[in-house]
Design a protein around this motif. Structure first.
Motif, PDB file in Angstrom:
ATOM      1  N   GLY A  34       0.734  -1.220  -0.111  1.00 46.82           N
ATOM      2  CA  GLY A  34      -0.009   0.119   0.094  1.00 46.82           C
ATOM      3  C   GLY A  34       0.664   1.417   0.030  1.00 46.82           C
ATOM      4  O   GLY A  34       1.486   1.335   0.885  1.00 46.82           O
ATOM      5  N   VAL A  35       0.609   2.099  -0.979  1.00 46.55           N
ATOM      6  CA  VAL A  35       1.319   3.487  -0.960  1.00 46.55           C
ATOM      7  C   VAL A  35       0.435   4.692  -0.860  1.00 46.55           C
ATOM      8  O   VAL A  35      -0.897   4.509  -1.386  1.00 46.55           O
ATOM      9  CB  VAL A  35       2.069   3.658  -2.142  1.00 46.55           C
ATOM     10  N   TYR A  36       0.589   5.480   0.085  1.00 48.20           N
ATOM     11  CA  TYR A  36      -0.251   6.672   0.183  1.00 48.20           C
ATOM     12  C   TYR A  36      -0.380   7.666  -0.848  1.00 48.20           C
ATOM     13  O   TYR A  36       0.879   7.945  -1.284  1.00 48.20           O
ATOM     14  CB  TYR A  36      -0.056   7.348   1.592  1.00 48.20           C
ATOM     15  N   LYS A  37      -1.419   8.346  -1.349  1.00 38.43           N
ATOM     16  CA  LYS A  37      -1.703   9.080  -2.404  1.00 38.43           C
ATOM     17  C   LYS A  37      -2.542  10.298  -1.650  1.00 38.43           C
ATOM     18  O   LYS A  37      -3.550  10.114  -1.584  1.00 38.43           O
ATOM     19  CB  LYS A  37      -2.466   8.477  -3.728  1.00 38.43           C
ATOM     20  N   GLU A  38      -1.566  11.366  -1.759  1.00 36.57           N
ATOM     21  CA  GLU A  38      -2.437  12.486  -1.258  1.00 36.57           C
ATOM     22  C   GLU A  38      -3.408  13.088  -1.868  1.00 36.57           C
ATOM     23  O   GLU A  38      -4.322  13.515  -1.261  1.00 36.57           O
ATOM     24  CB  GLU A  38      -1.191  13.677  -0.897  1.00 36.57           C
TER      25      GLU A  38
ATOM     26  N   VAL B 121      -3.522   3.112  -1.653  1.00 38.63           N
ATOM     27  CA  VAL B 121      -3.875   2.505  -2.853  1.00 38.63           C
ATOM     28  C   VAL B 121      -2.791   1.388  -3.119  1.00 38.63           C
ATOM     29  O   VAL B 121      -1.643   1.086  -2.601  1.00 38.63           O
ATOM     30  CB  VAL B 121      -3.830   3.192  -4.001  1.00 38.63           C
ATOM     31  N   PRO B 122      -3.199   0.087  -3.611  1.00 39.32           N
ATOM     32  CA  PRO B 122      -2.232  -0.824  -3.992  1.00 39.32           C
ATOM     33  C   PRO B 122      -1.286  -0.721  -5.018  1.00 39.32           C
ATOM     34  O   PRO B 122      -1.757  -0.167  -6.247  1.00 39.32           O
ATOM     35  CB  PRO B 122      -3.316  -2.275  -4.024  1.00 39.32           C
ATOM     36  N   LEU B 123      -0.248  -1.144  -4.842  1.00 41.23           N
ATOM     37  CA  LEU B 123       0.833  -0.943  -5.832  1.00 41.23           C
ATOM     38  C   LEU B 123       1.353  -2.386  -6.083  1.00 41.23           C
ATOM     39  O   LEU B 123       1.653  -3.012  -5.093  1.00 41.23           O
ATOM     40  CB  LEU B 123       1.641   0.156  -5.562  1.00 41.23           C
TER      41      LEU B 123
ATOM     42  N   GLY C 214      -2.310   2.062  -7.551  1.00 40.26           N
ATOM     43  CA  GLY C 214      -0.983   2.828  -7.294  1.00 40.26           C
ATOM     44  C   GLY C 214      -0.243   2.150  -8.595  1.00 40.26           C
ATOM     45  O   GLY C 214       1.019   2.729  -8.723  1.00 40.26           O
ATOM     46  N   GLY C 215      -0.676   1.315  -9.442  1.00 42.21           N
ATOM     47  CA  GLY C 215       0.009   1.147 -10.790  1.00 42.21           C
ATOM     48  C   GLY C 215       0.808  -0.174 -10.712  1.00 42.21           C
ATOM     49  O   GLY C 215       0.974  -0.711  -9.654  1.00 42.21           O
TER      50      GLY C 215
END
Length: 554
Positions: A469-473, A479-481, A516-517
């Motif tokens: 999971g990476v945080y998207k401001e 979101v999953p990447l 997250g791509g």
């Protein structure tokens, strides 16, 4: 010493949900009080209509399907004003309700139906095709599928009003339940193993949490006020299949006689319009909604001044977001905390403290104790970081068909190990700073990396993969990447990235998509035991993002 709640203890009656909601002697609103309203059709239910409809549906279950105590009813539907009556009708018949995400694929729904042992399914016409596929996989006959909502299907699928009307007799009596032992709900919470876990919540769990929430939300009232003849009015868009919406909105609203406007799903324009038209005074929200309220241009078109307060939960809320919303629309946002396993709410910020303790998840609600524990399972002092353990009447009974998972989650003396890391300050405010668990929280939904990795590994062009999971401001959420090791000869390219994302999107629910791509890599870092070292990938991702930001400034 474990922390005690600052609230005075509350009396939790030893009754099931039916008695708690319908047989109480202390109700301070009338039978004809309108509780649930559909804003698109103006169809509504009064308190008395919910009770009668639930009674009739419960008798219909017993008469038509020979419903037995402990039988499980699946609900696969967007929010509907029919959901509460169907839910409590199942309880009338002694059954257990297992609500499912209406975004599930047939395979995902079939897993929940099979794992829960569901005997029947309630759905709506738009979900019927997937429901049929899932029921076939789960062994549920078509004549045990019924519909709610305003659309009716031709043929053999009964509307729930037909199940209800078939009762026609007084001989079907309400089932007796043991509040401590008998389950009311089986809600599904994703686990790091990749399969969702059935969280067993008994009647007492939900009764207790409804009363705990009532204590925390004391300023909400059904009493008439100038300009608000119905008292406070709540806007309900949180999914009723999710424990946040199920307990905090559905059960609290009904217990307290709060008029509740029900949205089937969220969109910012409709949300703002309904706030204006229905003079909404209180809303339970999630951080991505708070983000839209701070930035979306349509917000300017509506009068939201009837809102007294919003409460955000399901994911962390930043000070920046709270400040941005208040600056724009002058509406306070406080924060709460909970988990499926705690029915859900354990903490909330007091109304009067929302601005002073921004960043905290609040103070502990009554009848609970909590402690922060070190990795060696020793209690840490106030101010020091540890894993939060909670004990109270709202803590679940365990995971269905998962003895090992239950043993790992619950201590012998009744504490639930939340998997969340944080600390308590000297004033009794609790903070959550990180998670022990590897679950990705996308807009309040839990996304298990192992499940996505399992699916991605079946892709013909992928050799190895790790999902984090990476945080998207810009979305105010994780979101999953996916970090992907392509097979030899497969060219890493934007086209291949898109193809992998689309391929997975066709196989999973909407909230599990790779927003997250995809990033291509030569290898996935792993420990000697073969465990993916996600922390290393997170560091790498952050470094890549910082480098990208640095180049953008040049």
């Amino acid at each position: 010493m474990p922390a005690e709640s600052k609230y005075p203890p509350i009396d939790i009656p030893n009754v099931g949900l039916w008695d708690f909601l319908f047989e109480r002697k202390d109700r301070d609103f009338k039978d004809d009080k309108v509780i649930f309203v559909d804003p698109s059709t103006s169809r509504s239910y009064t308190y008395a209509q919910v009770k009668q409809t639930a009674t009739d549906f419960g008798k219909g279950l017993k008469g038509l399907w020979d419903w037995q105590k402990g039988d499980v009813l699946g609900i696969y539907s967007p929010n509907s004003i029919d959901t509460p009556a169907v839910t409590w009708g199942c309880h009338f018949a002694g059954g257990v309700v297992s609500p499912a995400n209406p975004g599930y694929t047939a395979d995902e729904l079939a897993f929940q139906l099979k794992d829960s042992g569901a005997k029947a399914l309630v759905t709506q016409v738009p979900q019927l095709e997937i429901a049929l596929q899932a029921c076939e996989k789960a062994g549920i006959p078509e004549d045990r599928i019924c519909l709610i909502g305003d659309q009716k299907a031709d043929g053999q699928f009964k509307h729930f009003t037909s199940v209800r009307n078939i009762s026609g007799t007084q001989r079907y009596r309400r089932a007796k339940v043991d509040p401590e032992k008998d389950l009311a709900f089986l809600v599904y919470s994703s686990g790091t193993t990749g399969h969702p876990k059935g969280v067993m919540l008994c009647h007492r769990n939900i009764v207790a949490n409804a009363l705990q929430i009532t204590a925390g939300e004391g300023p909400i009232s059904n009493a008439p006020r100038p300009g608000h003849p119905d008292g406070d009015t709540i806007l309900a868009f949180l999914p009723f299949f999710h424990i946040y919406g199920l307990t905090v909105v559905v059960h609290q609203s009904f217990y307290r006689g709060l008029k509740t406007i029900v949205m089937p799903k969220f969109d910012i324009e409709s949300w703002c319009r309904i706030v204006q038209e229905h003079k909404i005074t209180f809303a339970y929200v999630v951080p991505p909604v708070v983000l839209q309220l701070s930035k979306h241009p349509c917000v300017e078109k509506y009068d939201l001044s009837s809102l007294r307060m919003m409460n955000s939960g399901a994911a962390p809320l930043t000070r920046e977001l709270v400040d941005a919303v208040y600056k724009r629309i002058k509406i306070p946002v406080k924060q709460g905390y909970g988990l499926s396993e705690t029915s859900p709410t354990t903490h909330t910020q007091p109304w009067e403290d929302w601005s002073r303790t921004i960043g905290a998840v609040g103070t502990m609600l009554p009848n609970q104790t909590a402690k922060y524990m070190s990795p060696e399972e020793r209690e840490v002092p106030i101010g020091q970081v540890g894993e939060l353990w909670i004990k109270g009447p709202n803590v679940f009974k365990g995971y269905l068909n998962n003895i090992e998972g239950t043993k790992n989650a619950l201590t012998d003396d009744g504490y639930f190990k939340t998997g969340d890391v944080g600390y308590q300050d000297a004033e009794g405010n609790f903070y959550i700073t990180d998670r022990v668990k590897e679950l990705i929280k996308y807009k309040g939904f839990q996304v298990p990396p192992a499940e996505l990795e399992g699916k991605l590994l079946s892709h013909p062009d992928i050799n190895d993969v790790a999902v984090l999971g990476v945080y998207k401001e810009e979305q105010a959420t994780e979101v999953p990447l996916a970090y992907v090791v392509p097979k030899a000869g497969v060219q890493a390219s934007p086209e291949k990235e898109r193809e992998i994302m689309d391929w997975l999107a066709a196989k999973v629910a909407n909230h599990k998509r790779l927003r997250g791509g995809v990033k291509f890599t030569d290898e996935i870092p792993k420990s000697a035991a073969g465990k993916i070292l996600r922390r290393m990938l997170k560091i790498r991702y952050q470094e890549e993002e910082e480098k990208k930001a640095g180049k953008a400034k040049l």
